[in-house]
Structures are given as C-alpha cells and as structure tokens.
Write a protein that holds these residues in place. Structure first.
Motif, PDB file in Angstrom:
ATOM      1  N   GLN A  43       0.840  -1.189   0.000  1.00  0.00           N
ATOM      2  CA  GLN A  43       0.000   0.000   0.000  1.00  0.00           C
ATOM      3  C   GLN A  43       0.884   1.252   0.000  1.00  0.00           C
ATOM      4  O   GLN A  43       1.889   1.309   0.723  1.00  0.00           O
ATOM      5  N   LYS A  45       0.719   4.096   1.385  1.00  0.00           N
ATOM      6  CA  LYS A  45       0.941   4.771   2.681  1.00  0.00           C
ATOM      7  C   LYS A  45       1.984   4.068   3.538  1.00  0.00           C
ATOM      8  O   LYS A  45       2.527   4.658   4.475  1.00  0.00           O
ATOM      9  N   THR A  46       2.288   2.796   3.250  1.00  0.00           N
ATOM     10  CA  THR A  46       3.258   2.055   4.059  1.00  0.00           C
ATOM     11  C   THR A  46       4.666   2.118   3.493  1.00  0.00           C
ATOM     12  O   THR A  46       5.622   1.734   4.170  1.00  0.00           O
ATOM     13  N   ASP A  48       8.359   2.918   2.440  1.00  0.00           N
ATOM     14  CA  ASP A  48       9.450   3.615   3.117  1.00  0.00           C
ATOM     15  C   ASP A  48      10.154   4.536   2.114  1.00  0.00           C
ATOM     16  O   ASP A  48      11.125   4.150   1.461  1.00  0.00           O
TER      17      ASP A  48
END
Length: 402
Positions: A43, A45-46, A48
């Motif tokens: 996803q 938003k996850t 890095d």
C-alpha cells in the motif's frame, strides 16, 4: 525521464525489496530522472520513502500481489495509465510467486512492455543455470529438476525479450550469450547500498559478535555456524556471541524457530528476527566478523557488499558467485569448505584471534565496496536507457523516412 520500477519494496517481505529501496534512493537523485513511479506490492501509505536527500517526486502504485494470477494484466494496465518513458524490472525467478503459474506469468511482463514500445530493462539477479535447485529449496527430485530447468529456460527466453537484460556477474553474461545467443545482455554490478565514512575498524568491548545475515533455511543454514563457534569456544579464551540476523526463507517457514529450540542450551546465541533498515548499520558495526554459512549461491550477495561498506572481515565458502565476486570486485576474506564445521571454525578463529588481520581484511573490503556505490550503478542504468531511446528514435526516423 519518468522512470517506472516494477519491484517489491519495503516493508514488503518479498525478495529484493531492500535492493529496490536503494535503487529508488539513488534514481530519484539522478539529474535526468523527473519522477520515479514504483509499481509495487504494498500500500502506498506504508512505503518507506522518507529519504533525507533531495530528489524528484516518487509516485507509488500498488498493482500486483505475490502469487496472484492477474499480475500480468494489472501491472500492464497500470503502466498504460502511468505512461512512463522507461521501465526497470527488479527480478529473480520467484519474484511474483512461489507457485509455478503466477511466477511464470509475472516474468512475461518485460516482453509485454517491450511489445508496447516502452524502453525496458530487466535486472536479473540470478539465472537458473547457476542455481542448485536442491540446495535452494526448489526440489531434490531429479525429474522435477529437469522440469524446472525446462521452465526456467523458457522463462529466460521471455525475459531476454527486454531491450536490455542486466546481470550482476560476468559469468552470467557468458552463459546467456552462449546458451541463448543473446545480444542484449549487459554487466551492471550489484553495487554497494551505502558508503559510510571510512570506519575506525574498532569493535565494542564485550563478546566478539560473529554474525550471519539473511533469509535462512534453504542453502543458508546456521547450524554449521553455531557448531563451529562451539568448537572455537573449547580452544579460546575469547568470549564470543553468535548473532543470527534475519528471518526464515519463505520456502522454509519455522526454520529458525526449530534451530533456536535445538540449540537452546548454547550460550550467547541471539536471534534478532527481522532487522529494520535503520538498525542495519548498528548490527554490522558491532560485529567482529560476518559469516556466510552457505552451501550454494543464487546470485550476487548484497550482504557481502554491505559488510564491505562497514569495513568488516568476512568468512565465506569459495564457491559459485561469491568466489567470482572476490576475484572481480576485490573483496577478501577467509574461506572454508562448504558443510565442514571444522573448516568454518578454523576460518573464523583465524580472524578473531588476530586483530591486525581482522582490520586488514576490513580495509580491503571497504575499498572494494567504495569502488561501486549505488549512485554509479544507477547512472549505468540511465546510460542504458538513453541508448535504448536513441535506438528507438533512429528506427522511428527510418520508418518515417521510408
């Protein structure tokens, strides 16, 4: 240039995610890259992507899943939407799944991209011709090995439909050119993830940490390391800690838990579990020696490049790709005979009993690592993309003129 990269990406647990992190980190700083589009399995938003350095925009598109039968269609649909100027695939044979059909369908993607006229480079981290299928956890059955080899040969032909196939070891170039009569295979070394300032080569007071790092259970077995250190402990006054850093190989779930239970009587034995990116530097810096308890190899070793970047002495088997890397890139270490506990114990002891020797190995490995920073590697990929685009432009001009 808008560059799309098809890859797993942290915090994904799919193979090659860490390599992708450093590709993205350095591509986004390249002067000719205006946007990096990650076509990935996590996803947005996850992901890095909190880099300290300035760089271009990163766009994240979650468009494939491990073992999904629809990856070929979902990735191509996303590429059509994104309209990149070039696509880089970060590949190995089990990239898109450990089931035969999803894995195979995913490897059709480079051919599909090139068919669309998109400049396409496939970075192939291993080739099946150099993989011991038994040691690597695929199969010990001789008939099935022949089936895997046939499938692997077929899939390699598909990947070779890319504009360029990049490999990290010179021997791979020779094999692909000879077996497949390929004309588009280029050697682009693995590169070193981070190049810290040269270390002082000191290690902390306390037990000497003998560390292995990776995904264990197939051709990476830690029993031999534990037993080798137990032998050393009987003949040395030095205090030693065994550090097993990493997780199970996906093909062997529960392996490390079984090892921990079997050797619960062994003192100073640490299993770190998954190591977050921000903890990697400390892990290496605190180690006296990095050990590669391998019975075979399946490609260039990111761990060896990391060990070199932190100025670490290493112990490794003199086989396959590790042996080639040592000869070609200038790494140095103590070698041991695969599967020999006595040989491994001797190699480790040669280093931990001689601090000057440990430091000299660390210095040579740091020098080897600094010769190939990831900034240089990503520039090599950009040069390849420029050549592909120029070729396609000339071909288009010829057709128009005709």
């Amino acid at each position: 240039m808008k560059l799309a990269i098809v890859t797993a990406y942290p915090p994904s647990k799919v193979t090659l995610n860490e390599y992708a992190y450093y590709l993205v980190k350095h591509f986004r700083q390249h002067q000719n890259v205006s946007e990096v589009v990650l076509l990935t399995d996590i996803q947005p938003k996850t992901a890095d992507i909190q880099f300290e350095e300035d760089g271009c925009q990163i766009t994240i598109k979650q468009c494939w899943k491990f073992n999904s039968y629809t990856n070929l269609f979902s990735v191509m649909k996303t590429i059509h939407q994104v309209q990149p100027d070039g696509v880089l695939f970060n590949l190995q044979f089990m990239k898109f799944g450990d089931k035969k059909i999803p894995a195979a369908l995913g490897l059709l993607l480079p051919m599909a991209c090139r068919a669309k006229g998109i400049p396409t480079i496939s970075l192939l981290h291993n080739i099946l011709e150099q993989v011991d299928l038994n040691s690597a956890g695929f199969t010990s059955n001789k008939i099935l090995q022949k089936v895997y080899n046939f499938i692997g040969t077929t899939l390699t032909r598909f990947v070779l439909q890319s504009d360029v196939v990049a490999v990290t070891i010179s021997k791979y170039v020779d094999i692909l050119n000879e077996k497949y009569k390929a004309k588009n295979v280029k050697l682009i070394p693995h590169g070193t993830f981070e190049i810290p300032e040269e270390p002082n080569y000191n290690i902390p007071d306390g037990p000497l940490k003998v560390m292995a790092f990776g995904k264990f259970g197939t051709y990476k077995k830690v029993e031999i390391l534990i037993e080798a250190v137990e032998k050393i402990r009987k003949t040395t006054a030095k205090e030693i800690e065994i550090v097993i850093a990493g997780t199970d190989n996906p093909n062997v779930p529960g392996y490390l838990a079984t090892v921990a239970s079997k050797y619960k009587h062994v003192s100073n034995l640490t299993f770190t579990g998954y190591v977050a990116e921000e903890d990697v530097a400390t892990l290496f810096k605190e180690s006296a020696v990095v050990v590669f308890p391998y019975t075979s190899t399946t490609g260039s070793s990111g761990v060896l490049h990391q060990a070199g970047s932190y100025g670490k002495a290493v112990v490794m088997p003199d086989l396959g790709d590790l042996g080639i890397l040592v000869k070609e890139e200038g790494y140095r270490g103590e070698f041991f005979t695969p599967n020999s506990t006595d040989s491994l114990a001797t190699a480790i002891q040669q280093i931990i009993e001689n601090d000057d020797y440990r430091v000299s190995l660390g210095k040579m490995n740091y020098k080897a690592a600094t010769a190939l920073p990831m900034s240089k590697i990503t520039s090599m990929y950009m040069d390849q993309f420029a050549e592909i685009i120029d070729r396609k432009s000339v071909s288009t001009d010829v057709l128009v003129g005709y």
